[in-house]
Design an enzyme around this catalytic site. Structure first.
Site, PDB file in Angstrom:
ATOM      1  N   ASP A 179       0.875  -1.295   0.002  1.00 29.51           N
ATOM      2  CA  ASP A 179       0.050   0.135  -0.096  1.00 29.51           C
ATOM      3  C   ASP A 179       0.926   1.244   0.031  1.00 29.51           C
ATOM      4  OD1 ASP A 179      -1.812   2.141   1.252  1.00 29.51           O
ATOM      5  OD2 ASP A 179      -3.221   0.533   1.135  1.00 29.51           O
ATOM      6  N   ASN A 215     -12.982  -2.876   2.573  1.00 32.29           N
ATOM      7  CA  ASN A 215     -14.090  -1.981   2.684  1.00 32.29           C
ATOM      8  C   ASN A 215     -14.940  -2.143   1.406  1.00 32.29           C
ATOM      9  OD1 ASN A 215     -12.621  -0.862   4.679  1.00 32.29           O
ATOM     10  ND2 ASN A 215     -10.912  -0.028   3.336  1.00 32.29           N
ATOM     11  N   VAL A 248     -10.728   3.029  -3.856  1.00 24.49           N
ATOM     12  CA  VAL A 248     -10.569   2.517  -5.063  1.00 24.49           C
ATOM     13  C   VAL A 248     -11.829   1.393  -5.314  1.00 24.49           C
ATOM     14  CG1 VAL A 248      -9.077   1.263  -6.541  1.00 24.49           C
ATOM     15  CG2 VAL A 248      -8.145   2.901  -4.914  1.00 24.49           C
ATOM     16  N   HIS A 295     -10.366  -5.439  -3.069  1.00 23.47           N
ATOM     17  CA  HIS A 295      -9.070  -5.627  -2.654  1.00 23.47           C
ATOM     18  C   HIS A 295      -9.259  -5.963  -1.112  1.00 23.47           C
ATOM     19  CE1 HIS A 295      -9.669  -1.131  -2.493  1.00 23.47           C
ATOM     20  NE2 HIS A 295      -8.886  -1.259  -1.401  1.00 23.47           N
ATOM     21  N   HIS A 327      -6.971  -5.559   2.180  1.00 17.90           N
ATOM     22  CA  HIS A 327      -5.891  -4.991   2.938  1.00 17.90           C
ATOM     23  C   HIS A 327      -5.454  -6.095   4.016  1.00 17.90           C
ATOM     24  CE1 HIS A 327      -6.537  -0.682   1.969  1.00 17.90           C
ATOM     25  NE2 HIS A 327      -7.948  -1.196   1.938  1.00 17.90           N
TER      26      HIS A 327
END
Length: 119
Positions: free
Chosen positions: A35, A92, A101, A105, A107
């Site tokens: 990240d 998220n 974004v 994805h 994290h």
């Protein structure tokens, strides 16, 4: 909703190699990278190479892809030495969920104690 199309999606461009990024994991379905704004000593993003805007867009026919995302995240946790002390996986979804974004994805956060609630 900030749903981006595949043509202007930064994560699609990373997955295709159009934006130079050091991949820390790469297979036929999934890739991962650091990240740019890390929130922990270890902060990786694990993404499907296929453009899927958010977790709510996953369909039953994508079960293998979803499993691969989590398997890759777990492999990266082991590779980076956070599997024993613990780590956090976060997805998220949508504006209120903190998604910035619109390409699914995960994290992977580790290397420090994670507080609860997260935010």
């Amino acid at each position: 909703m900030n749903d981006s199309s595949q043509s202007d999606c930064i994560f699609c461009k990373i997955a295709k190699g159009e934006i130079p990024t050091e991949l820390v994991y790469d297979d036929e379905l999934v890739c991962a990278f650091k990240d740019l704004n890390p929130q922990a000593p270890l902060h990786l993003l694990v993404i499907p190479k296929e453009h899927i805007p958010k977790i709510g867009d996953m369909t039953e026919d994508k079960q293998a892809l979803l499993a691969r995302l989590f398997t890759a995240a777990n492999e990266l946790a082991k590779k980076n030495g956070v599997d024993q002390d613990g780590y956090r996986l976060v997805i998220n979804s949508g504006d209120n969920g903190g998604q910035t974004v619109y390409h699914l994805h995960i994290h992977l956060l580790g290397g420090r104690f994670m507080k609860w609630p997260p935010g």
